[in-house]
Design a protein around this motif. Structure first.
Motif: not given
Length: 243
Positions: A128-134, A153-155, A159-160
């Protein structure tokens, strides 16, 4: 063996007084850092030891808290708190940002070189932090094939890596498919490793708590998953020699 220094860190989040575990590598210079999220029951010695192991490798590591210093060993208590949390991306993000602020404020942390690693609920918070643009350098999750708001999710621009047991009833094939479809649609650089024969929380050593159907330790795959996470960090967040 590298000398590791550990501290307890107190900080507020989600209306609770959180108690995290900060592990620092030897030296005085700034180092890459890892935000480490625990499984649903909360921060335990398992995650504290993993933070210490990351510090041995040269990372600043913060194992963050989910439940205000409590470990919810009873499944019904854990589900009562985690199910509403997992259904609320904004709450997850708030918990994650509070911990991330603590990690970034640590003088040893290089604030531009941070990765998120998490298990179960802690992994969902990292996503969720990644989706929030971190701007993480990498996100690694085990048992956390959670989907979110697809348009966000494009934010995720790092790599995941995700790991899951093939026999995990909580993250079944349909959930795997939904997760990978979301990653593909968003153009994320993603990998999914399915560990054959493993159940949910296969990475977590056995506890004295109640036996939960579908949950079980798989020692061999637990070691493999840890090596995969360390490999992800080595690729995306390499450690330079200490100064």
């Amino acid at each position: 063996m590298t000398t590791v220094t550990t501290h307890t860190v107190d900080y507020p989040a989600d209306g609770l007084a959180m108690v995290g575990h900060l592990a620092l590598p030897a030296g005085t210079d700034r180092r890459p850092a890892v935000l480490l999220g625990p499984e649903g029951p909360g921060l335990s010695d398992v995650e504290r030891r993993r933070a210490d192991a990351l510090a041995e490798l040269g990372y600043v590591a913060l194992a963050f808290d989910l439940h205000g210093g409590r470990l919810l060993s009873a499944p019904e208590d854990m589900l009562a708190r985690c199910l509403p949390l997992l259904a609320d991306p904004d709450r997850m993000r708030n918990i994650g940002h509070a911990a991330l602020d603590v990690l970034r404020a640590e003088p040893r942390t290089d604030p531009d070189r941070i990765a998120a690693v998490g298990y179960g609920t802690g992994g969902a918070i990292g996503l969720e932090l990644g989706r929030d643009g971190v701007g993480f350098r990498a996100i690694g999750t085990v048992n956390a094939l959670t989907t979110g708001r697809p348009e966000e999710t494009a934010r995720i621009r790092c790599p995941v890596w995700a790991g899951v047991g093939s026999e995990d009833p909580i993250m079944p094939p349909a959930q795997r498919d939904a997760f990978t479809a979301e990653m593909r649609a968003a153009g994320v650089d993603w990998r999914l490793v399915v560990y054959g024969g493993a159940l949910h929380a296969f990475h977590h050593p056995p506890t004295d708590g109640p036996v939960v159907p579908g949950v079980g330790h798989h020692p061999r795959h637990a070691q493999r998953a840890w090596r995969d996470i360390v490999g992800l960090l080595a690729e995306c967040l390499p450690v330079t020699p200490a100064r």
